[in-house]
Design a protein around this motif. Structure first.
Motif, PDB file in Angstrom:
ATOM      1  N   GLU A  86      49.792  58.813  39.676  1.00 40.24           N
ATOM      2  CA  GLU A  86      50.792  58.062  40.428  1.00 40.24           C
ATOM      3  C   GLU A  86      52.166  58.190  39.770  1.00 40.24           C
ATOM      4  OE1 GLU A  86      50.062  56.832  43.229  1.00 40.24           O
ATOM      5  OE2 GLU A  86      47.886  56.543  43.202  1.00 40.24           O
ATOM      6  N   GLU A  87      53.202  58.026  40.591  1.00 38.79           N
ATOM      7  CA  GLU A  87      54.568  58.067  40.065  1.00 38.79           C
ATOM      8  C   GLU A  87      54.838  56.759  39.308  1.00 38.79           C
ATOM      9  OE1 GLU A  87      58.205  59.935  39.418  1.00 38.79           O
ATOM     10  OE2 GLU A  87      56.441  60.726  40.495  1.00 38.79           O
ATOM     11  N   PRO A  88      55.236  56.822  38.024  1.00 45.64           N
ATOM     12  CA  PRO A  88      55.487  55.584  37.260  1.00 45.64           C
ATOM     13  C   PRO A  88      56.660  54.798  37.831  1.00 45.64           C
ATOM     14  CG  PRO A  88      56.210  57.513  36.017  1.00 45.64           C
ATOM     15  CD  PRO A  88      55.479  58.025  37.214  1.00 45.64           C
ATOM     16  N   ILE A  89      56.647  53.488  37.598  1.00 46.26           N
ATOM     17  CA  ILE A  89      57.691  52.594  38.110  1.00 46.26           C
ATOM     18  C   ILE A  89      58.385  51.917  36.941  1.00 46.26           C
ATOM     19  CG2 ILE A  89      58.169  50.564  39.532  1.00 46.26           C
ATOM     20  CD1 ILE A  89      55.651  51.224  41.124  1.00 46.26           C
ATOM     21  N   LYS A  90      59.709  51.961  36.931  1.00 43.84           N
ATOM     22  CA  LYS A  90      60.483  51.368  35.840  1.00 43.84           C
ATOM     23  C   LYS A  90      60.533  49.851  35.977  1.00 43.84           C
ATOM     24  CE  LYS A  90      63.337  55.336  34.691  1.00 43.84           C
ATOM     25  NZ  LYS A  90      62.603  55.533  33.427  1.00 43.84           N
ATOM     26  N   GLY A  91      60.656  49.193  34.831  1.00 44.16           N
ATOM     27  CA  GLY A  91      60.725  47.739  34.827  1.00 44.16           C
ATOM     28  C   GLY A  91      61.242  47.212  33.506  1.00 44.16           C
ATOM     29  N   MET A  92      61.056  45.910  33.299  1.00 44.40           N
ATOM     30  CA  MET A  92      61.515  45.251  32.073  1.00 44.40           C
ATOM     31  C   MET A  92      60.442  44.289  31.602  1.00 44.40           C
ATOM     32  SD  MET A  92      64.908  42.896  31.455  1.00 44.40           S
ATOM     33  CE  MET A  92      64.246  41.417  32.215  1.00 44.40           C
ATOM     34  N   LEU A  93      60.155  44.330  30.306  1.00 42.40           N
ATOM     35  CA  LEU A  93      59.190  43.403  29.726  1.00 42.40           C
ATOM     36  C   LEU A  93      59.835  42.029  29.575  1.00 42.40           C
ATOM     37  CD1 LEU A  93      56.260  43.446  28.405  1.00 42.40           C
ATOM     38  CD2 LEU A  93      57.497  43.358  26.230  1.00 42.40           C
ATOM     39  N   LEU A  94      59.130  41.004  30.026  1.00 52.45           N
ATOM     40  CA  LEU A  94      59.635  39.637  29.879  1.00 52.45           C
ATOM     41  C   LEU A  94      59.122  39.010  28.592  1.00 52.45           C
ATOM     42  CD1 LEU A  94      59.246  38.476  33.589  1.00 52.45           C
ATOM     43  CD2 LEU A  94      61.281  39.375  32.435  1.00 52.45           C
ATOM     44  N   PHE A  95      57.832  39.243  28.278  1.00 46.76           N
ATOM     45  CA  PHE A  95      57.322  38.860  26.961  1.00 46.76           C
ATOM     46  C   PHE A  95      55.949  39.488  26.763  1.00 46.76           C
ATOM     47  CE2 PHE A  95      54.528  35.925  29.054  1.00 46.76           C
ATOM     48  CZ  PHE A  95      53.536  35.598  28.124  1.00 46.76           C
ATOM     49  N   TYR A  96      55.537  39.599  25.493  1.00 50.69           N
ATOM     50  CA  TYR A  96      54.203  40.092  25.153  1.00 50.69           C
ATOM     51  C   TYR A  96      53.851  39.581  23.769  1.00 50.69           C
ATOM     52  CZ  TYR A  96      50.252  43.184  24.261  1.00 50.69           C
ATOM     53  OH  TYR A  96      49.011  43.675  23.957  1.00 50.69           O
ATOM     54  N   ASP A  97      52.642  39.019  23.624  1.00 46.75           N
ATOM     55  CA  ASP A  97      52.255  38.440  22.332  1.00 46.75           C
ATOM     56  C   ASP A  97      51.094  39.166  21.666  1.00 46.75           C
ATOM     57  OD1 ASP A  97      50.022  37.723  23.770  1.00 46.75           O
ATOM     58  OD2 ASP A  97      50.323  35.547  23.605  1.00 46.75           O
ATOM     59  N   GLY A  98      50.760  40.358  22.179  1.00 46.59           N
ATOM     60  CA  GLY A  98      49.652  41.106  21.591  1.00 46.59           C
ATOM     61  C   GLY A  98      48.407  41.101  22.452  1.00 46.59           C
ATOM     62  N   ARG A  99      48.243  40.077  23.300  1.00 43.39           N
ATOM     63  CA  ARG A  99      47.092  39.999  24.194  1.00 43.39           C
ATOM     64  C   ARG A  99      47.464  39.719  25.645  1.00 43.39           C
ATOM     65  NH1 ARG A  99      41.894  40.012  21.839  1.00 43.39           N
ATOM     66  NH2 ARG A  99      41.218  40.223  23.999  1.00 43.39           N
TER      67      ARG A  99
END
Length: 612
Positions: A86-99
């Motif tokens: 599939e064609e990848p879609i650009k975005g923005m990470l809002l948060f990530y804590d490892g899980r």
């Protein structure tokens, strides 16, 4: 000479951008396994919730079956959603804590394949930010005021063209400020320098000092911009400012959907609550949702007429999104003109300020030790005077290109100024830690200049190093090869908690590795666990650090950045416990000195001494 420095910065930006493109690409570049092992991809992900959020963009809450290193996945970073074929879609990470985490996609709707097996996200080159930085550096040479400031920051001999020293009499609102804090506030209020530095080592009340300065500036009818590299740091400052001075009119700008609920009333969305503008935005979002439902009637396999109809519907959704954006931008500009203090990340401030001509009085960059120099130049033109605050001996900006690092690109704007400016306001009394906890950092990083407040002086045991050498506590790759773990240290922590009666309410478990943090969260579910990077700026009564690294080669990975260890060791208020392998760590000069310090205060122990 100035031209050479500018060329170096532009060259560094180019090198870093190229390195990002090279390192982050999936097709024809690094394999998915390599990206995952480097902490640059999270795969697979499990979609937990889908909503339409900021400007009606799709937002996804997700979780991962295996822990991943979160150090590269910082809030606001550019990402791509991908799936094989599939064609990848650009975005923005809002948060990530490892899980678990959330991200926003810059597209009209959720892709049909978003919940397919094998979907993941990866770090994407942030070409928008690099272009903003490039433009900012390019503009320096053609602007006399910026050229003068650039030469000053880079220690070129220039005449001081600022006005004479003012001596505004200050009636301190916070009567508890110590002498160094009062001096820093006076310099910010009265200083004739166009740029100033407030160096705040851990626990020395940097935020307290800055908030007093902001209050005093507001009393003088000055308008202030507050910037910080992360949304978390911006929210923290906004909360503290509002709690202490609720009458100050603040505006928190930016498009981070994870804004603290207490901050929401100070965002453009919060300030427009129940207004006719908010009602109009809601109407447009409902209209967009109806159009998306109509578009969903068409399947992947359909004829030309159906495809054309779907494209028309999607185009109309994009038009509605533009209307929403126009409403928001108009109201943000209006609110901007009314606010006394405007807070945001450098990129968020750049977005809102691009169409505003008037300069504000003072720009304060908090946590400037994590701010790249070109990123700072994106917002330097917005104010008459600049204050940089932070600690360049804590975590620096993350740079990927080794060539750029050799050119000095990994030095933050704070580090550059701290090296070259003559007047540095050092906050020299710490109020957080018992003295034995801070003393090693004080000697190594701060040349013994930081004093501990009288009540923190103590001869009791507050610092402990537990050595795992010879105990079979070897490091391992976590499940799916995603992050290092050390189960032997988990066992040691369990014994340590019991032996020292450390309660969950007063104890945090931290580690440099997300895999170990995930294990800690599983084994000690009632305790708070965090990576070191995520815990910067926070504190707890008791801190246990699991260093993880234990191997025959003496490899210590990013423990080699001693500033990360400085952050880890300065979070504890009463007791600090470090668990590590002296055989692996001891060949490194920094850790050898740390072990010597532990022995000198009778704080060195073997894990064999732990009961159970």
């Amino acid at each position: 000479m100035m031209e050479k420095e500018i060329e170096l910065l532009l060259k560094s930006i180019e090198l870093e951008e190229k390195e990002q493109i090279k390192r982050y690409q999936l097709e024809g570049g690094a394999s998915l396994k390599m990206l995952k092992s480097s902490g640059l991809a999270i795969h697979p992900i499990r979609v937990n919730r889908k909503t339409f959020g900021y400007l009606d963009y799709p937002e996804i809450a997700f979780s991962t079956p295996y822990p991943s290193d979160a150090n590269s996945f910082r809030d606001g970073c550019s990402i791509e959603l991908f799936c094989t074929g599939e064609e990848p879609i650009k975005g923005m990470l809002l948060f990530y804590d490892g899980r678990k985490g959330e991200f926003r996609l810059f597209t009209s709707d959720f892709p049909d394949w978003i919940e397919d097996e094998g979907t993941g996200i990866k770090i994407s080159p942030d070409v928008r930010t690099t272009q903003l930085m490039r433009n900012a550096i390019d503009s320096i040479s053609t602007n006399k005021q910026l050229s003068h400031l650039f030469q000053k920051i880079h220690n070129k001999q220039v005449e001081n063209n600022s006005s004479d020293q003012r001596n505004t009499e200050i009636n301190f609102k916070n009567e508890g400020l110590n002498e160094s804090q009062q001096t820093a506030v006076c310099q910010i209020i009265n200083g004739n320098q166009d740029i100033q530095v407030v160096h705040g080592p851990p626990g020395t009340g940097k935020t307290t000092t800055l908030i007093e300065a902001v209050y005093q500036l507001c009393e003088l009818k000055k308008r202030i911009l507050i910037a910080a590299p992360s949304n978390t740091a911006v929210d923290h400052f906004a909360l503290q400012l509002n709690r202490q001075h609720p009458k100050i009119n603040i505006l928190r700008v930016g498009n981070n959907s994870k804004v603290n609920e207490q901050i929401l009333p100070f965002t453009p969305e919060g300030k427009l609550k129940n207004s006719k503008e908010e009602k109009e935005v809601k109407r447009l979002k409902i209209q967009a949702e109806e159009l998306r439902k109509m578009a969903h009637q068409y399947k992947r396999n359909f004829g030309k007429d159906e495809r054309d109809q779907r494209n028309l519907l999607i185009k109309e959704v994009k038009n509605i999104r533009k209307q929403i954006r126009d409403i928001q931008e108009y109201n943000e500009e209006r609110l901007f003109e009314q606010a006394q203090v405007i807070l945001g990340t450098p990129i968020a401030l750049s977005d809102i300020y691009r169409d505003i001509d008037t300069k504000l009085d003072v720009l304060i960059i908090d946590e400037a030790g994590q701010c790249l120099e070109p990123l700072a130049w994106c917002i330097f033109p917005f104010a008459e005077r600049i204050v940089l605050a932070g600690d360049h001996f804590q975590l620096p900006p993350t740079i990927l290109s080794q060539e750029a690092i050799q050119l000095g690109f990994n030095r933050s704007i704070l580090e550059v100024c701290a090296e070259n400016l003559q007047e540095i306001n050092l906050l020299n009394v710490q109020y957080r830690m018992k003295e034995p906890i801070v003393e090693f950092s004080n000697r190594y990083f701060y040349k013994g200049k930081v004093q501990s407040e009288t009540s923190l002086l103590s001869n009791d045991k507050h610092f402990y190093f537990f050595d795992t050498a010879g105990a079979g506590c070897d490091e391992e790759s976590g499940e799916d090869g995603s992050s290092l773990i050390n189960e032997g240290e988990i066992t040691a922590i369990s014994k340590l908690i019991q032996q020292y009666n450390l309660t969950a309410e007063k104890t945090v478990l931290i580690s440099p590795y997300a895999g170990q943090v995930a294990l800690l969260k599983t084994e000690f579910s009632t305790y708070q666990s965090s990576t070191i990077d995520s815990y910067q700026g926070q504190e707890k009564e008791n801190v246990i650090i699991s260093l993880v690294r234990s191997n025959n080669e003496g490899e210590i990975g990013f423990l080699k950045d001693y500033r990360r260890m400085n952050v880890a060791m300065t979070r504890a208020k009463n007791r600090l416990f470090i668990i590590g392998d002296s055989a692996t760590l001891g060949s490194d000069s920094f850790y050898a000195q740390l072990l010597d310090y532990a022995e000198s205060i009778n704080a060195y122990h073997s894990v064999w001494e732990l009961e159970g």
